[in-house]
Design a protein around this motif. Structure first.
Motif, mmCIF file in Angstrom:
data_model
loop_
_atom_site.group_PDB
_atom_site.id
_atom_site.type_symbol
_atom_site.label_atom_id
_atom_site.label_comp_id
_atom_site.label_asym_id
_atom_site.label_seq_id
_atom_site.Cartn_x
_atom_site.Cartn_y
_atom_site.Cartn_z
ATOM 1 N N GLU A 313 0.810 -1.220 0.000
ATOM 2 C CA GLU A 313 0.000 0.000 0.000
ATOM 3 C C GLU A 313 0.843 1.270 0.000
ATOM 4 O O GLU A 313 0.410 2.313 -0.492
ATOM 5 C CB GLU A 313 -0.938 0.007 1.214
ATOM 6 N N LEU A 314 2.046 1.186 0.517
ATOM 7 C CA LEU A 314 2.911 2.361 0.549
ATOM 8 C C LEU A 314 3.645 2.584 -0.771
ATOM 9 O O LEU A 314 4.233 3.654 -0.985
ATOM 10 C CB LEU A 314 3.945 2.214 1.669
ATOM 11 N N HIS A 315 3.647 1.590 -1.640
ATOM 12 C CA HIS A 315 4.387 1.671 -2.907
ATOM 13 C C HIS A 315 5.868 1.949 -2.661
ATOM 14 O O HIS A 315 6.511 2.666 -3.443
ATOM 15 C CB HIS A 315 3.795 2.760 -3.817
ATOM 16 N N THR A 316 6.411 1.386 -1.633
ATOM 17 C CA THR A 316 7.802 1.650 -1.290
ATOM 18 C C THR A 316 8.581 0.348 -1.148
ATOM 19 O O THR A 316 8.019 -0.699 -0.798
ATOM 20 C CB THR A 316 7.891 2.476 0.013
ATOM 21 N N VAL A 317 9.864 0.406 -1.441
ATOM 22 C CA VAL A 317 10.735 -0.757 -1.321
ATOM 23 C C VAL A 317 10.870 -1.122 0.152
ATOM 24 O O VAL A 317 11.091 -0.247 1.000
ATOM 25 C CB VAL A 317 12.116 -0.457 -1.931
ATOM 26 N N THR A 318 10.748 -2.401 0.466
ATOM 27 C CA THR A 318 10.771 -2.835 1.870
ATOM 28 C C THR A 318 11.930 -3.769 2.195
ATOM 29 O O THR A 318 12.081 -4.178 3.336
ATOM 30 C CB THR A 318 9.457 -3.557 2.229
#
Length: 633
Positions: A313-318
């Motif tokens: 949902e954050l559209h960020t690399v984790t």
């Protein structure tokens, strides 16, 4: 601390100082002769060297001279002329070659004019060509002897010309000598061709720039250090301005972004002086992948660039090095342009996610585009004038990568396309235009975005919308036409038929209030839907808007464009280099200033104009501190 470790490791490997230093113990023709020479023959005063004049491949070879004659600078001018690519030689034709770890695997581009090319802070192996077994050889720099033997490993530490004296010795006598003007430049290479160690070094230095503020970094690494945030602020200032885009959509795009990349490269070199800015040849992804799977390329592994399209949902690399890369928050006192949440993002991008974002989707669609490839580059290389070349470098050869890396979401168009099972091309075409068209309306004052929102404010209450006062009762098609959008947009009707300017206007260019094949009510609904979907850009991945330098991939794409530019300027085909002053948007005309100075070792304290940058960025310019490894696609 990381940068200090980098430097400590380098200094422990090579003894540095002056212009160059031996990297390892010099090799010799024989151990006994080397020992005798080392003790019996003092270094030659560099003022008596044959003085090099010129250095390019096309210059004349040196004429014959008498071997053994003592040479002064004045004498030298009488019989030593420019040699091939920097070689100054006698009649015997002393010559040498220079190789490195990289050039032995893949020789550097031959289109550049320098015959003797070395890289700074890397081991260069100097080898006598066709050595004579009965002779020994001595190598010197202007300030000292650096070694003996048929070959010598050296580390140059200064870009530009470095003179190397090679002498052939028989016993204690110098029987032949030549001065070589070695051009020292950084070599920019494709990210995949770097050794694992060099790629890791670059990525680690990038992590330092991401985390260490400029004021702290300058204290640790020196004046050339610059942080990612400072570079993003600079890009935002010119690319996120309200009046026009001073760094994109014009010829100034090329000079500004090549200069910005050079500033970034110098910042990397402040951390670790051996680093050259790599480039990403994304035509490889375009060639070997499709639009749906090119993010599977190995460059998106967790220890390289990180996931290309994070599925969260954050559209960020984790995962990996670039996981949860923070955006600058509370940036109001740091940058002129920021979003309503105080994040250093474009004012029209009201995404509150505090991390760098990416997505392969575009407004509810899986993007049908992939990075520019051979077709786009083929068209680019056919341009024969600067103005058209600059335009295509800005667009087809470059633009797709920002959209396909950044993506867009949280937009009303997602509801429009949700029930379309197999979207026709017109649906995608409109999606590709939403962001840029919405930005046009924002600059025109039609789209207004929230000025200030608390981080707890939901995005439904912190957004962009068309301002009724700015529309002032005009019909939707009148607003769209005033800002040139009816001429550029493609849309579709309820039956998914394609609608474009040929449907919106008649042959005289007059607007059709009633679109061909539709009723008046249907036409109004179509025009209203077009405008409504352009009244907000939605949430944009960071690569798809003015804060794109926040994403690590930003820094490897503009050197790719510069590489094409080098190839064009080094080629045999002439093209018109006239830079026309054609735009009211400052930053894109030849005499407009760019916010850069002292880039080429020229003590140019004032800002450069575009024309000055254009000239200084000539790939055959001795002062340009870098070259590219090859021109193969």
């Amino acid at each position: 601390t990381a940068g200090s470790c980098f430097l400590a490791g380098l200094v422990s490997t090579h003894v540095l100082g002056g212009t160059a230093a031996p990297a390892v113990a010099p090799t010799t023709a024989t151990a006994t002769s080397a020992a005798a020479l080392w003790t019996s023959i003092p270094p030659k005063d560099s003022s008596t060297w044959p003085t090099p004049v010129g250095s390019k491949r096309e210059e004349d070879a040196a004429p014959k001279a008498t071997i053994g004659t003592p040479y002064t600078v004045r004498d030298h001018k009488n019989f030593f002329r420019s040699g091939e690519g920097g070689r100054r030689r006698l009649s015997t034709g002393l010559d040498m070659s220079i190789t490195s770890e990289y050039s032995r695997r893949s020789p550097a581009a031959t289109q550049y004019p320098w015959l003797y090319l070395a890289e700074p802070y890397r081991v260069s192996s100097l080898q006598v060509s066709d050595p004579q077994s009965e002779s020994s050889y001595r190598w010197s720099l202007p300030d000292r002897v650096v070694g003996y033997g048929e070959s010598l490993d050296m580390v140059f530490t200064t870009t530009g010309y470095n003179e190397v004296l090679l002498e052939r010795l028989e016993g204690d006598s110098v029987v032949d000598e030549a001065v070589f003007n070695v051009m020292v430049k950084y070599v920019r290479r494709e990210i995949r061709s770097l050794s694992d160690a060099d790629r890791e070094l670059w990525l680690s230095a990038m992590s330092v720039m991401q985390r260490v503020p400029t004021v702290v970094g300058k204290e640790v690494f020196g004046d050339d250090y610059v942080s990612r945030d400072q570079l993003t602020r600079l890009h935002m200032y010119y690319g996120g301005a309200m009046d026009c885009d001073h760094w994109h959509q014009g010829a100034g795009f090329v000079t500004s972004h090549v200069a910005l990349t050079l500033v970034w490269e110098k910042g990397l070199q402040a951390i670790e002086p051996s680093i050259a800015a790599p480039y990403w040849d994304f035509t490889l992804e375009s060639t070997f992948f499709g639009s749906s799977d090119w993010h599977d390329s190995k460059i998106f592994s967790s220890d390289w660039f990180g996931e290309g399209s994070p599925d969260n949902e954050l559209h960020t690399v984790t995962e990996g090095r670039w996981s949860f890369v923070p955006m600058m928050m509370n940036s109001e006192g740091y940058t002129k342009w920021h979003n309503a949440y105080g994040l250093m993002r474009a004012p029209w991008n009201l995404d509150s996610t505090p991390f760098v974002t990416r997505s392969m989707n575009i407004y509810g669609l899986e993007n049908n585009l992939k990075p520019s490839g051979c077709e786009e580059y083929h068209r680019t290389l056919k341009k024969n004038d600067w103005m058209s070349l600059a335009k295509v470098l800005n667009s087809a050869a470059h633009g797709h990568i920002h959209e396909t890396m950044g993506g867009a979401w949280n937009h009303p168009f997602e509801a429009v396309v949700a029930d379309i099972e197999d979207p026709p091309l017109a649906v995608f075409q409109f999606a590709h235009w939403i962001q840029s068209s919405s930005k046009i309306l924002w600059r025109a004052g039609v789209v207004k975005c929230s000025d200030s929102c608390d981080m707890s404010t939901p995005t439904s209450e912190c957004n962009c919308a068309c301002d009724e006062k700015a529309i002032a009762g005009r019909r939707s098609y009148e607003v769209l036409d005033e800002y040139g959008l009816l001429d550029s947009l493609t849309f579709f009707d309820s039956d998914l038929n394609t609608l474009d300017s040929s449907k919106f206007k008649d042959h005289k260019g007059s607007i059709r209030e009633v679109i061909q094949g539709h009723t008046k009510e249907e036409s109004k609904e179509i025009y209203d839907s077009m405008l409504d979907n352009l009244c907000t850009p939605g949430h944009l991945g960071d690569m798809f808007q003015a804060s794109s330098p926040n994403d690590v991939t930003f820094w490897v794409i503009h050197s790719t464009i510069d590489r094409v530019w080098h190839f064009m300027r080094l080629g045999d085909t002439e093209y018109d280099q006239t830079w026309e002053a054609t735009t009211p948007c400052y930053g894109h005309n030849p005499t407009d200033f760019q916010p850069f100075s002292n880039l080429f070792g020229d003590d140019h304290d004032n800002y450069y104009t575009n024309k000055e940058l254009y000239d200084a960025m000539d790939p055959s310019n001795d002062a340009l501190p870098y070259v590219y490894d090859n021109f193969e696609w």
